[in-house]
Design a protein around this motif. Structure first.
Motif, PDB file in Angstrom:
ATOM      1  N   UNK A 152     -35.603 -51.686 -22.455  1.00  0.00           N
ATOM      2  CA  UNK A 152     -36.359 -52.559 -21.566  1.00  0.00           C
ATOM      3  C   UNK A 152     -36.943 -53.743 -22.317  1.00  0.00           C
ATOM      4  N   UNK A 153     -37.259 -53.552 -23.597  1.00  0.00           N
ATOM      5  CA  UNK A 153     -37.875 -54.626 -24.385  1.00  0.00           C
ATOM      6  C   UNK A 153     -36.876 -55.685 -24.824  1.00  0.00           C
ATOM      7  N   UNK A 154     -35.582 -55.368 -24.743  1.00  0.00           N
ATOM      8  CA  UNK A 154     -34.562 -56.351 -25.127  1.00  0.00           C
ATOM      9  C   UNK A 154     -33.754 -56.857 -23.937  1.00  0.00           C
ATOM     10  N   UNK A 155     -33.805 -56.123 -22.819  1.00  0.00           N
ATOM     11  CA  UNK A 155     -33.029 -56.451 -21.621  1.00  0.00           C
ATOM     12  C   UNK A 155     -31.528 -56.506 -21.914  1.00  0.00           C
ATOM     13  N   UNK A 156     -31.097 -55.739 -22.895  1.00  0.00           N
ATOM     14  CA  UNK A 156     -29.685 -55.807 -23.290  1.00  0.00           C
ATOM     15  C   UNK A 156     -28.750 -55.158 -22.280  1.00  0.00           C
ATOM     16  N   UNK A 157     -29.304 -54.472 -21.282  1.00  0.00           N
ATOM     17  CA  UNK A 157     -28.457 -53.913 -20.235  1.00  0.00           C
ATOM     18  C   UNK A 157     -28.257 -54.840 -19.055  1.00  0.00           C
ATOM     19  N   UNK A 158     -28.840 -56.028 -19.128  1.00  0.00           N
ATOM     20  CA  UNK A 158     -28.779 -56.973 -18.011  1.00  0.00           C
ATOM     21  C   UNK A 158     -27.458 -57.734 -18.027  1.00  0.00           C
ATOM     22  N   UNK A 159     -26.859 -57.875 -16.853  1.00  0.00           N
ATOM     23  CA  UNK A 159     -25.669 -58.705 -16.679  1.00  0.00           C
ATOM     24  C   UNK A 159     -26.013 -59.854 -15.740  1.00  0.00           C
ATOM     25  N   UNK A 160     -25.342 -60.964 -15.922  1.00  0.00           N
ATOM     26  CA  UNK A 160     -25.641 -62.143 -15.104  1.00  0.00           C
ATOM     27  C   UNK A 160     -24.348 -62.777 -14.594  1.00  0.00           C
ATOM     28  N   UNK A 161     -24.498 -63.601 -13.587  1.00  0.00           N
ATOM     29  CA  UNK A 161     -23.368 -64.367 -13.079  1.00  0.00           C
ATOM     30  C   UNK A 161     -23.190 -65.631 -13.909  1.00  0.00           C
ATOM     31  N   UNK A 162     -21.990 -66.237 -13.815  1.00  0.00           N
ATOM     32  CA  UNK A 162     -21.709 -67.438 -14.606  1.00  0.00           C
ATOM     33  C   UNK A 162     -22.652 -68.570 -14.230  1.00  0.00           C
ATOM     34  N   UNK A 163     -22.801 -68.801 -12.945  1.00  0.00           N
ATOM     35  CA  UNK A 163     -23.764 -69.780 -12.452  1.00  0.00           C
ATOM     36  C   UNK A 163     -24.851 -69.022 -11.702  1.00  0.00           C
ATOM     37  N   UNK A 164     -25.691 -69.739 -10.998  1.00  0.00           N
ATOM     38  CA  UNK A 164     -26.643 -69.083 -10.109  1.00  0.00           C
ATOM     39  C   UNK A 164     -25.877 -68.266  -9.064  1.00  0.00           C
ATOM     40  N   UNK A 165     -26.560 -67.338  -8.406  1.00  0.00           N
ATOM     41  CA  UNK A 165     -25.853 -66.408  -7.521  1.00  0.00           C
ATOM     42  C   UNK A 165     -25.280 -67.081  -6.274  1.00  0.00           C
TER      43      UNK A 165
END
Length: 533
Positions: free
Chosen positions: A203-216
């Motif tokens: 949780x302190x690194x947020x390394x499990x977070x995935x994101x989209x290329x641009x905004x959603x």
């Protein structure tokens, strides 16, 4: 004629109406066409605004500034229904690549690892390797996980944990990652702890977070809208639905008409055949959204049309939930975001220098901020139409009713210029503020219901996706009951839509089950180690 042919013929004769144009409705329409075989022209999406996408809205031009009400984070080990959907929708930039594959490739190049998750006074990057638990905090968390949700009732988080819990590093991380407040539902916190057990150690690194290329909006809504347009799905704007005629009978309740107001505000109705379907988004996180500008603060609105529709339905049919539990607590469910458009590089370079976070990394929270301000600098460009020399930063504050540390006004009363000035204070950039405001645009966004889905509730306050005795009415989105899943996620909306479509139309596919990482020995071991760091 085979059973399959008979089923297809029956589906082709039916119509489906989606009330609300958010991601739940867009996903539901896709599942109807893709998995249930319903012709696209039989699917109708009714939206009060000109824009579809709901909370995934994102728009603007570099000259006037961009607007992002919020930013959604994704998680690859979970989000089962979302990946099922996005894996079948082509991206806008490459028709041979799915949105899911585009995200996979993007996240391989932009791996998240927070270097400055919490920033204290004098721009000091705080050590967050230890969550700061005491024995009583660990015991309270264990007791929460062992208590069945039904026994928690409408208990608030602050009623479950001691006051010292809210001073821990963990709470700062938890609250600003998921937008929880002490007065929110402890039952919802319990669901998060179970659904994201695998994220607890990182949780302190947020390394499990995935994101989209641009905004959603650019990465998900636009390609999904194109896919639906190509299949002739009917999109109707300026349709503000005010009520449904729900008629009881021996066989159950049936929607027979949809009442709405058009662009000219005159009352109109759509007749619904008993064999047709009505999918309602009963409540919205971004209902009542109001935008400000560099010179004006946003308004704080006291109502939203999706909640008013739900209240109207529940007044006549109390078994359809308790909208007041969520919609009537604006002081406890509001917060404010802002989108900063930069047309010169110096300020972004300064952010990188202070936080050691390159664009595309993680959330940064200023712990000394009276507003509990956080910012995210996404990988650039964050909009498909964003020039290389323009940069975008998004931020929010969880306490908009508090006065700033530098600007002595409540956040909710501040103009975009004043929000920018307060951010400069926390980044030690005030001496350059006059030059910065000449080349920047900061757009405030007030959302009165943004965390209303976290408000304390009891079983029955959220209606089932398909209420008992319903022949053709389903509820989808953040305020329908999806057991074991977590609100405030794209996954919750998509899953609710999938459940509704699959159950109503007897789709011969299984809704992907919710992951159970909380029962995996290695995950539990890592979680225990993190709790004692």
């Amino acid at each position: 004629m085979s059973d399959s042919d008979t089923q297809k013929a029956a589906v082709a004769e039916r119509e489906a109406y989606f009330v609300g144009g958010g991601i739940a409705s867009l996903a539901g329409a896709a599942f109807l066409v893709r998995d249930a075989g319903m012709p696209g022209e039989n699917v109708h999406i009714l939206e009060k605004r000109e824009v579809f996408g709901g909370a995934l809205d994102g728009r603007g031009v570099p000259e006037e500034g961009y607007i992002l009400p919020g930013g959604r984070m994704f998680n690859f080990p979970t989000y089962e229904c979302t990946w099922n959907l996005l894996d079948s929708i082509p991206s806008l930039e490459d028709p041979d690549t799915s949105i899911k594959a585009e995200m996979d490739e993007f996240n391989e190049r932009h791996d998240t690892y927070a270097e400055a998750r919490l920033v204290g006074s004098d721009q000091e990057i705080l050590d967050v390797s230890s969550y700061g638990f005491e024995t009583e905090h660990r015991l309270s968390m264990i007791r929460l996980l062992l208590t069945p949700e039904a026994k928690l009732g409408d208990t608030r988080i602050e009623e479950w944990f001691s006051e010292s819990f809210f001073d821990t590093t963990f709470w700062y991380l938890w609250a600003t990652t998921f937008a929880f407040q002490p007065w929110h539902s402890v039952a919802e916190m319990r669901r998060y702890m179970q659904r994201f057990t695998q994220e607890f150690p990182r949780l302190h690194t947020l390394s499990g977070v995935a994101r989209t290329k641009y905004n959603q909006y650019d990465s998900i809504v636009r390609p999904l809208r194109r896919w639906l347009d190509d299949r002739d799905v009917d999109f109707r704007t300026n349709h503000t639905v005010t009520d449904l005629d729900v008629v009881p009978g021996r066989s159950g309740k049936t929607v027979e008409a949809i009442r709405y107001k058009g662009a000219d505000s005159t009352a109109k109705e759509i007749t619904v055949d008993p064999a047709d379907f009505v999918f309602v988004t009963n409540g919205s996180m971004t209902d009542g959204l109001s935008l400000g500008s560099m010179t004006e603060a946003p308004d704080l609105k006291s109502s939203g049309t999706s909640f008013e529709l739900w209240k109207s339905l529940a007044e006549d049919h109390p078994e359809l939930g308790t909208p007041e539990a969520f919609a009537d607590h604006i002081p406890e469910s509001k917060w404010e975001s802002f989108t900063l458009t930069l047309r010169e590089p110096d300020f972004l370079e300064h952010i990188v220098e202070v936080t050691r976070e390159e664009p595309g990394n993680a959330l940064v929270t200023f712990t000394e901020s009276n507003w509990l301000m956080s910012i995210v600098t996404a990988a650039q460009p964050h909009f498909a139409n964003q020039p290389d020399d323009v940069k975008v930063v998004w931020g929010y504050g969880l306490f908009p009713e508090e006065k700033g540390n530098y600007v002595e006004k409540k956040m909710e009363d501040c103009t975009g210029e004043e929000l920018l000035e307060e951010l400069c204070y926390h980044l030690d950039y005030t001496e350059h503020f006059d030059e910065l405001r000449e080349t920047s645009t900061c757009v405030p966004c007030m959302m009165p219901f943004i965390t209303s889905q976290f408000m304390p509730r009891v079983p029955g306050d959220r209606p089932d996706v398909i209420p008992a005795g319903s022949n053709n009415l389903a509820f989808i989105g953040q305020f329908a009951e999806v057991p074991d899943d977590v609100v405030f996620t794209v996954e919750y909306s998509v899953r609710s839509a999938m459940v509704a479509v699959y159950e109503f139309l007897d789709v011969e596919k299984e809704v992907p089950p919710i992951s159970t990482h909380q029962y995996e020995p290695d995950v539990l071991l890592d979680t225990a180690k993190a709790a004692f760091r």
